[in-house]
Design an enzyme around this catalytic site. Structure first.
Site, PDB file in Angstrom:
ATOM      1  N   GLY A 158      12.088   6.834  -0.074  1.00 51.69           N
ATOM      2  CA  GLY A 158      11.139   7.648  -0.213  1.00 51.69           C
ATOM      3  C   GLY A 158       9.954   7.984   1.716  1.00 51.69           C
ATOM      4  O   GLY A 158      10.384   8.014   2.754  1.00 51.69           O
ATOM      5  N   ARG A 211       9.130   1.293   4.173  1.00 51.78           N
ATOM      6  CA  ARG A 211      10.018   0.745   3.143  1.00 51.78           C
ATOM      7  C   ARG A 211      11.229   0.568   3.306  1.00 51.78           C
ATOM      8  O   ARG A 211      12.558   0.014   3.219  1.00 51.78           O
ATOM      9  CB  ARG A 211      10.252   1.300   1.963  1.00 51.78           C
ATOM     10  CG  ARG A 211      10.231   0.882   0.231  1.00 51.78           C
ATOM     11  CD  ARG A 211      10.139   1.611  -1.350  1.00 51.78           C
ATOM     12  NE  ARG A 211       9.014   1.577  -1.264  1.00 51.78           N
ATOM     13  CZ  ARG A 211       8.156   2.263  -2.203  1.00 51.78           C
ATOM     14  NH1 ARG A 211       8.926   3.230  -2.108  1.00 51.78           N
ATOM     15  NH2 ARG A 211       7.291   2.483  -2.394  1.00 51.78           N
ATOM     16  N   ARG A 231      11.669  12.803  12.106  1.00 47.84           N
ATOM     17  CA  ARG A 231      11.598  13.461  11.381  1.00 47.84           C
ATOM     18  C   ARG A 231      11.032  12.570  10.527  1.00 47.84           C
ATOM     19  O   ARG A 231      10.551  11.491  10.644  1.00 47.84           O
ATOM     20  CB  ARG A 231      11.576  14.539  10.743  1.00 47.84           C
ATOM     21  CG  ARG A 231      12.216  15.787  11.085  1.00 47.84           C
ATOM     22  CD  ARG A 231      12.404  17.459  10.914  1.00 47.84           C
ATOM     23  NE  ARG A 231      12.778  18.074  12.110  1.00 47.84           N
ATOM     24  CZ  ARG A 231      12.727  19.565  11.458  1.00 47.84           C
ATOM     25  NH1 ARG A 231      12.686  19.993   9.728  1.00 47.84           N
ATOM     26  NH2 ARG A 231      14.015  20.054  12.381  1.00 47.84           N
ATOM     27  N   ARG A 263      18.518   5.211  -5.273  1.00 46.66           N
ATOM     28  CA  ARG A 263      17.555   6.025  -4.956  1.00 46.66           C
ATOM     29  C   ARG A 263      16.954   4.717  -5.276  1.00 46.66           C
ATOM     30  O   ARG A 263      16.751   3.689  -6.527  1.00 46.66           O
ATOM     31  CB  ARG A 263      16.823   7.195  -5.325  1.00 46.66           C
ATOM     32  CG  ARG A 263      15.526   7.462  -5.483  1.00 46.66           C
ATOM     33  CD  ARG A 263      14.752   8.131  -5.886  1.00 46.66           C
ATOM     34  NE  ARG A 263      13.630   8.697  -6.442  1.00 46.66           N
ATOM     35  CZ  ARG A 263      12.269   8.504  -5.565  1.00 46.66           C
ATOM     36  NH1 ARG A 263      12.441   7.666  -4.144  1.00 46.66           N
ATOM     37  NH2 ARG A 263      11.818   8.387  -5.864  1.00 46.66           N
ATOM     38  N   ASP A 308       3.915   2.805 -11.198  1.00 41.30           N
ATOM     39  CA  ASP A 308       2.837   1.985 -10.020  1.00 41.30           C
ATOM     40  C   ASP A 308       1.545   2.565 -10.399  1.00 41.30           C
ATOM     41  O   ASP A 308       0.724   2.825 -10.589  1.00 41.30           O
ATOM     42  CB  ASP A 308       2.801   2.530  -8.385  1.00 41.30           C
ATOM     43  CG  ASP A 308       2.981   4.385  -8.514  1.00 41.30           C
ATOM     44  OD1 ASP A 308       3.407   4.544  -9.275  1.00 41.30           O
ATOM     45  OD2 ASP A 308       3.710   4.534  -7.526  1.00 41.30           O
TER      46      ASP A 308
END
Length: 244
Positions: free
Chosen positions: A21, A25, A43, A86, A202
Site C-alpha cells: 500500500g 514501504r 499518484r 501483496r 498491527d
C-alpha cells in the site's frame, strides 16, 4: 508499451511483482534487492525494479483500498506480471495473533464493493496454493509467529453508523481484516495469473480486544521487515521451481 496510470513501460516490468500500500514501504522493499532502480512515481503508485539471486522483481505501491489497488494489479498484469504477492498490514481477530505476528492469507472474504462488480458474489477469492506455500515456508524461516488462514477484505477503516460484522467472521474462523486482498485474488483469477499475500498484524479489529491503535511500534516494524524478506524469498523459490 506505456502503462497510463502507473507510468511504467511494459518492457521494464518482469514476471514477478511485490505490491504494497505505502509508497515508502515500496522503497524499503526495493532497498532489499540488488541494484534497485525507481521506474516511476505516479499518484500513489511508486514503482521499482531490482534483482535477487538473479531473479528480476518489480515492487509497486497501490495505495489504500481495493479500487485504486485494482488499477495497479490490472496494469502490472497487462505489462506482463505473472505472479503477484501483496505485503501489507492487517487487524487481528484473535489474541493468538497479536501485533507483530504474520499471517499468510489463503483466501479472502469479499466484503468490498469492487469485486462485486467483477464476478458473482458467490465466486471465491482464493490465493494460489504454490505462492501460499512458498510464502508460508519463507516466513517460518525467520523469528516470530506465523500463521496462515482466511482474511477479510473490507472498504471501511473508521467506524460509521452501521456496525461491521467482525464477530461473525471471527466465529467462522477468519484471522484478520485488511482492505485489498480480495481484489488481488479476484483479478488474478480473472486474468489467469497467480497471487498470494502476507500481512503483518498491527492491532486488533475485534472490539473485545481493542486497544489504542499504534501501527508504529517496534514489534510491527520488525514484522513488516520479516514479511518483506519472506515475499522476496518466496519469489526466488518460485522462480527456482519454474527453472527446474
Amino acid at each position: 508499451m506505456l502503462m497510463p496510470i502507473l507510468q511504467v513501460n511494459s518492457e521494464d516490468i518482469p514476471e514477478y511483482a511485490i505490491v504494497c500500500g505505502d509508497p515508502k514501504r515500496a522503497a524499503a522493499i526495493a532497498a532489499k534487492l540488488d541494484e534497485p532502480r525507481e521506474l516511476a512515481f505516479s499518484r500513489e503508485y511508486r514503482s521499482f525494479v531490482g534483482t535477487k539471486d538473479g531473479v528480476q522483481i518489480a515492487v509497486v505501491s497501490h495505495g489504500v483500498g481495493s479500487p485504486g489497488a485494482a488499477v495497479c494489479f490490472e496494469e502490472l498484469i497487462r505489462a506482463g506480471v505473472k505472479t503477484l504477492i501483496r505485503v501489507g498490514t492487517a487487524g487481528s481477530y484473535s489474541a493468538d495473533h497479536p501485533a507483530g505476528s504474520l499471517i499468510v492469507s489463503t483466501a479472502a472474504v469479499r466484503t468490498d464493493g469492487l469485486t462485486r462488480q467483477l464476478v458473482p458474489e458467490t465466486f471465491p477469492a482464493v490465493a494460489d496454493s504454490a505462492v501460499t506455500e512458498a510464502l508460508y515456508y519463507a516466513a517460518r524461516q525467520g523469528e516470530g509467529a506465523v500463521s496462515k488462514g482466511i482474511t477479510v477484505t473490507l472498504d471501511v477503516f473508521f467506524n460509521g453508523v452501521e456496525e461491521f460484522p467482525h464477530r461473525k467472521f471471527k466465529q467462522a474462523g477468519a484471522l484478520a481484516v485488511e482492505m485489498e486482498i480480495s481484489a488481488l485474488y479476484i483479478i488474478a483469477s480473472l486474468r489467469g495469473v497467480r497471487a498470494g499475500a502476507i500481512v503483518a498484524i498491527d492491532g486488533y479489529a475485534d472490539a473485545d480486544l481493542a486497544a489504542e491503535y499504534d501501527p508504529h511500534t517496534t514489534a510491527v516494524a520488525d514484522a513488516v521487515h520479516r514479511e518483506m524478506d519472506a515475499a522476496i524469498a518466496a519469489i526466488v523459490a518460485l522462480a527456482g521451481q519454474e527453472r527446474a
